[in-house]
Scaffold this motif. Structure first.
Motif, PDB file in Angstrom:
ATOM      1  N   UNK A  97       0.829  -1.203   0.000  1.00  0.00           N
ATOM      2  CA  UNK A  97       0.000   0.000   0.000  1.00  0.00           C
ATOM      3  C   UNK A  97       0.865   1.256   0.000  1.00  0.00           C
ATOM      4  N   UNK A  98       0.679   2.150  -0.981  1.00  0.00           N
ATOM      5  CA  UNK A  98       1.460   3.394  -1.001  1.00  0.00           C
ATOM      6  C   UNK A  98       1.278   4.200   0.280  1.00  0.00           C
ATOM      7  N   UNK A  99       2.352   4.783   0.758  1.00  0.00           N
ATOM      8  CA  UNK A  99       2.297   5.642   1.938  1.00  0.00           C
ATOM      9  C   UNK A  99       3.376   6.704   1.822  1.00  0.00           C
ATOM     10  N   UNK A 100       3.306   7.700   2.684  1.00  0.00           N
ATOM     11  CA  UNK A 100       4.212   8.843   2.594  1.00  0.00           C
ATOM     12  C   UNK A 100       5.455   8.697   3.466  1.00  0.00           C
ATOM     13  N   UNK A 101       5.613   7.568   4.164  1.00  0.00           N
ATOM     14  CA  UNK A 101       6.702   7.441   5.127  1.00  0.00           C
ATOM     15  C   UNK A 101       7.738   6.395   4.760  1.00  0.00           C
ATOM     16  N   UNK A 102       7.305   5.219   4.295  1.00  0.00           N
ATOM     17  CA  UNK A 102       8.232   4.109   4.086  1.00  0.00           C
ATOM     18  C   UNK A 102       8.045   3.539   2.696  1.00  0.00           C
ATOM     19  N   UNK A 103       9.149   3.326   1.996  1.00  0.00           N
ATOM     20  CA  UNK A 103       9.079   2.690   0.685  1.00  0.00           C
ATOM     21  C   UNK A 103       9.818   3.465  -0.386  1.00  0.00           C
ATOM     22  N   UNK A 104       9.773   2.931  -1.600  1.00  0.00           N
ATOM     23  CA  UNK A 104      10.392   3.558  -2.769  1.00  0.00           C
ATOM     24  C   UNK A 104       9.403   4.590  -3.297  1.00  0.00           C
ATOM     25  N   UNK A 105       9.573   5.841  -2.862  1.00  0.00           N
ATOM     26  CA  UNK A 105       8.559   6.867  -3.074  1.00  0.00           C
ATOM     27  C   UNK A 105       8.977   7.822  -4.188  1.00  0.00           C
ATOM     28  N   UNK A 106       8.487   7.563  -5.385  1.00  0.00           N
ATOM     29  CA  UNK A 106       8.679   8.471  -6.508  1.00  0.00           C
ATOM     30  C   UNK A 106       7.330   8.646  -7.194  1.00  0.00           C
ATOM     31  N   UNK A 107       7.275   9.536  -8.167  1.00  0.00           N
ATOM     32  CA  UNK A 107       6.012   9.830  -8.824  1.00  0.00           C
ATOM     33  C   UNK A 107       5.335   8.617  -9.416  1.00  0.00           C
ATOM     34  N   UNK A 108       6.099   7.743 -10.042  1.00  0.00           N
ATOM     35  CA  UNK A 108       5.526   6.570 -10.697  1.00  0.00           C
ATOM     36  C   UNK A 108       4.890   5.607  -9.697  1.00  0.00           C
ATOM     37  N   UNK A 109       5.522   5.433  -8.549  1.00  0.00           N
ATOM     38  CA  UNK A 109       4.967   4.489  -7.570  1.00  0.00           C
ATOM     39  C   UNK A 109       3.740   5.060  -6.878  1.00  0.00           C
ATOM     40  N   UNK A 110       3.692   6.384  -6.714  1.00  0.00           N
ATOM     41  CA  UNK A 110       2.498   6.985  -6.129  1.00  0.00           C
ATOM     42  C   UNK A 110       1.327   6.969  -7.105  1.00  0.00           C
TER      43      UNK A 110
END
Length: 206
Positions: free
Chosen positions: A25-38
């Motif tokens: 599940x996308x989140x703002x704290x943990x993970x590979x956070x770039x525009x494509x994944x969001x």
């Protein structure tokens, strides 16, 4: 000191474990956070599944190397490994996003996205790197064979490495990592959190 390399390795492994655990599940704290994944839950899942496993593997490799290598060499391995993971993760996220069908039409006026002009920033960084290399070449013979690479809380050096490693290879590797991130910023989606229907925007900007 092996314990320093093991500590860094443990942090890398923990980063991978958390990334893997939060892969669904996308989140703002943990993970590979770039525009494509969001913009795509599938891109988020695939990218973070890869990145989680890769970071855990890198942490194990670094931990084993810490037993026989010093922390500077382990840091070099970390820079190379993290760079490869970020680049591969970016490719996975981008390809997954582009392969998804457009299921919903965009609302309002679709505006194309232009690539970000990062040439001035790249040229500036290359100029700094070139200046450092020139300065290093001019002072190479005057430098001692070992140079300080770490200082304690009192400002006294507490670790020394051969100048080929401490004054040349390590600074250049770190500079190349920053340079690569700057180049990645040319993609208008990669380093931004998108708003609206990003799939249609990608179609217009591709």
């Amino acid at each position: 000191m092996a314990y320093e390399g093991i500590f860094i390795s443990a942090i890398v492994f923990l980063t991978g474990m958390l990334t893997y655990l939060f892969r669904d599940k996308p989140n703002m704290a943990i993970g590979f956070r770039i525009g494509y994944t969001f913009a795509s839950e599938e891109a988020w899942r695939k990218t973070n599944e890869f990145a989680g496993k890769a970071f855990m593997g890198l942490g194990v490799i670094m931990g084993l190397m810490s037993i026989i290598w010093n922390v500077v060499l382990v840091t070099l391995v970390m820079i190379i490994g993290v760079s490869l993971i970020i680049w591969k993760g970016y490719i996975i996220a981008k390809e997954t996003m582009e392969l998804e069908d457009i299921s919903e039409p965009a609302e309002g006026i679709v505006m194309p996205l232009d690539k970000v002009d990062v040439k001035p920033y790249i040229l500036f960084q290359l100029a700094l790197i070139a200046s450092y290399i020139i300065l290093l070449a001019l002072s190479w013979e005057k430098m001692p064979d070992t140079v300080a690479t770490h200082f304690n809380a009192h400002g006294s050096p507490d670790r020394f490495e051969p100048k080929s490693l401490g004054a040349f290879l390590l600074p250049l590797m770190a500079s190349a990592f920053i340079l690569a991130l700057t180049y990645l910023g040319r993609d208008p989606i990669a380093l931004r959190i998108p708003r609206g229907n990003i799939k249609v925007v990608l179609k217009w900007s591709g």
